[in-house]
Design an enzyme around this catalytic site. Sequence first.
Site, short mmCIF file in Angstrom:
data_model
loop_
_atom_site.label_atom_id
_atom_site.label_comp_id
_atom_site.label_asym_id
_atom_site.label_seq_id
_atom_site.Cartn_x
_atom_site.Cartn_y
_atom_site.Cartn_z
N HIS A 53 47.20 -24.94 25.84
CA HIS A 53 47.27 -26.38 25.59
C HIS A 53 45.86 -26.97 25.69
O HIS A 53 45.10 -26.65 26.60
CB HIS A 53 48.19 -27.03 26.62
CG HIS A 53 48.60 -28.43 26.26
ND1 HIS A 53 49.73 -28.70 25.53
CD2 HIS A 53 48.02 -29.62 26.50
CE1 HIS A 53 49.84 -30.00 25.37
NE2 HIS A 53 48.81 -30.59 25.94
N GLN A 99 38.83 -29.52 32.63
CA GLN A 99 38.92 -29.76 34.05
C GLN A 99 37.77 -30.64 34.51
O GLN A 99 36.69 -30.67 33.89
CB GLN A 99 38.91 -28.43 34.83
CG GLN A 99 40.09 -27.53 34.51
CD GLN A 99 40.17 -26.33 35.43
OE1 GLN A 99 40.19 -26.47 36.65
NE2 GLN A 99 40.22 -25.14 34.84
N CYS A 135 52.59 -29.63 28.95
CA CYS A 135 53.23 -30.35 27.86
C CYS A 135 53.88 -31.64 28.36
O CYS A 135 54.27 -31.75 29.53
CB CYS A 135 54.28 -29.47 27.19
SG CYS A 135 53.59 -28.23 26.08
N HIS A 146 42.92 -28.79 26.85
CA HIS A 146 42.65 -29.50 28.11
C HIS A 146 41.28 -29.11 28.64
O HIS A 146 40.66 -28.15 28.17
CB HIS A 146 43.73 -29.17 29.15
CG HIS A 146 43.63 -27.78 29.69
ND1 HIS A 146 44.04 -26.67 28.98
CD2 HIS A 146 43.16 -27.29 30.87
CE1 HIS A 146 43.84 -25.57 29.68
NE2 HIS A 146 43.30 -25.91 30.85
N ASN A 161 37.16 -24.65 29.20
CA ASN A 161 37.24 -23.24 28.84
C ASN A 161 38.26 -23.10 27.71
O ASN A 161 39.44 -23.38 27.91
CB ASN A 161 37.67 -22.39 30.03
CG ASN A 161 36.63 -22.36 31.12
OD1 ASN A 161 35.43 -22.42 30.86
ND2 ASN A 161 37.08 -22.29 32.37
#
Length: 793
Positions: A202, A206, A75, A204, A191
């Site tokens: 959250h 990679q 966050c 996101h 994922n």
Amino acid sequence: MSRNEEGPEQRQQASEADATATAFRASEHQHIRYNPLQDEWVLVSAHRMKRPWQGQVEPSLLKTVPRHDPHNPLCPGATRANGEVNPHYDGTFLFDNDFPALQPDAPNPDLEPRPGLSTGVAPCPQHSQALYLCHPSLPPSPPSKVMCFHPWSDVTLPLMSVPEIRAVVDAWASVIEELGAQYPWVQIFENKGAMMGCSNPHPHCQVWASSFLPDVAQREERSQQAYQSQHGEPLLMEYGRQELLRKERLVLTSEHWLVLVPFWAVWPFQTLLLPRRHVRRLPELTSAERDDLASIMKKLLTKYDNLFETSFPYSMGWHGAPTGSEAGANWDHWQLHAHYYPPLLRSATVRKFMVGYEMLAQAQRDLTPEQMSSSYSGLSRVLVAVATALVSASSPCPQAWGPPGVQYGQPGRSMTLCCPGVTAGAPVSWFRDGETRLLQGPGSGLGHELVLARADSADEGTYICQTLDGALGGMVTLQLGYPPARPVVSCRAADYENFSCTWSPSQVSGLPTRYLTSYRKKTVPGADGQRMSPSTGPWPCPQDPPGAARCVVHGAEFWSQYRINVTEVNPLGASTRLLDVSLQNILRPDPPQGLRVESVPGYPRRLHASWTYPASWPRQPHFLLKFRLQYRPAQHPAWSTVEPAGLEEVITDAVAGLPHAVRVSARDFLDAGTWSAWSPEAWGTPSTGPLPKEMPAGSQPHTQPEEQPQVASPAPPRPSLLPDPRPLDHRDPLEQMAVLASLGIFSFLGLAAGALALGLWLRLRPGGKDGPQKPGFLAPMIPVDKLPGAPNL
């Protein structure tokens, strides 16, 4: 005739019928498909979807995620595990992975090449055979990064606006350019969901760079290069054209992109995202292609969420041509593409497991890709309304709820207020309305935002922001409340064709709340019924009247099952309740109407009750109801119950002189559903007058005006399914004579039966051990087997 007794022609016809019945159908019979992109085979076993499921059922994927959690390391403003503090970002945010899979300072294995082994590959330390090979992590060590899509934790890509998704696409292209300048492979992957091993909700992804080409990339490289050499064009370009022509597995198309279920798909709802133009890598996309990519991604992911009405888990990743020192080589055989691998199989809680045969033999899937693509195409845009509601509230100054200038937060959470009417990033001064104390000035470095840590009820109220020149920038009112919880939903059918559902909040949020309602017909994927029906929903469940906590489904099928979706939405998120219903289980008629209770003249213990069908129930004889009636005298707590066969009943054990309460309820004649509620009570008192004299047929009863005033004659009652309910007059002389005659007949028959039994006993009683049997009145009878010509049985 047995099969062995059939003639040659009959056996040939039966054999031909069997052959026709077992003709191959891809949706019914197992077969193997080839994956040309990765040079492997996939076993398709569509018939396995018919097996009953008693395996693991996943917990519900729907849960309330706080919009901002200061303890969440992804966050804005949060402190990560390595002690670094995230900036207060308002878009995408890219940073080095604190727990990378490839360590930047790990030593390389001390390897010495052996004869016959490829360059850079050697047996690992402590081994000297070619069965134990290692590859060094070539310096410099590849980086691993994390990219946050949005500052809010309770949104996902389908809930983001198209411009916000476009910013993610640009960030992907930028990081590929940055890392691809040095490393041959840059893998972007996301994922989503705990089912896919995601440890943080959250939004996101990679980014892993590597100094070597991973296994899957190597297989795709070999396959695409071989196809280009043999056919003269990229494999995926030709495959995309073929799918456009066939239209069997297409999910979405746009000006620049295709989404399809691959012919060789392994995962149940696997999709492949392809550009229409020949593009090798993400950074090569034009601005128009990036805009279109953001739009089609939002549509695809919304379809995923709509499929089982849940936040759909998946793993996805981009595959482009290799980069690094090889970027300048000829990679025209590569076509940019993205893979989506969702795990769900039958519902939001039943997943596909890659175990057993998949791990030990080869990839296997249930259902065909064609059946999966048809599931996508039947989806509506019901949940897009949820996404629109949430996205509209995700702008820098949300105005989607309540009056303008109101922002909402949760007690105990950090709250960020933004100054309306001021350009983002412009410094402002913040004050509470009616106070001169400065809360935050331009030197705070937070631009036009005011951050309230752990807001509570004392922070509610109106805030004023001013620009540097003292001009009023705007006013913001803060209201605190709680995210929505799953509503309580119940459904009821009052007839055979329609049903309604009502709901109520399971907890009070204190915030403005909306409810989005939809339903769909439940079918087993791959069943014949689904292939015959063009769509099984979901469809909107209209609220009646608009805004009421009730929606009505018209034209439902009595033997079908339906899934009801009621989503509670407020400024802090959304929460969904799914309810599976079938009409035969929720059928509950309305109470009977027009209940009347009348005395029976001359009978102080009798009452006559009558009623009619509820107005909402279809007319007889197509749909029948059965009834139950309860009655009790005044001041008596216990009810007596009878089940009439029609629309009236005569109570024969009433208490003389006391008023009685009567009520009735109804139920489907075949016991579907449950009993209706009781009708309003009707009261009646047994008659205390004398029995009226019987009148000749066709005559009218004479009444004295002074004894019984004339009243308007009621409408003729409905015919009863019972015999004539009028009581018999046992004081009638004719009836008494009939009773005496009946007793005489029964007495005579009893005496005759006794004489017959006595005679039979005398006839069969033995007269002596060797003496002849005494003749009796039954002696002339001849046994059947002694008659002339009688067959020997």
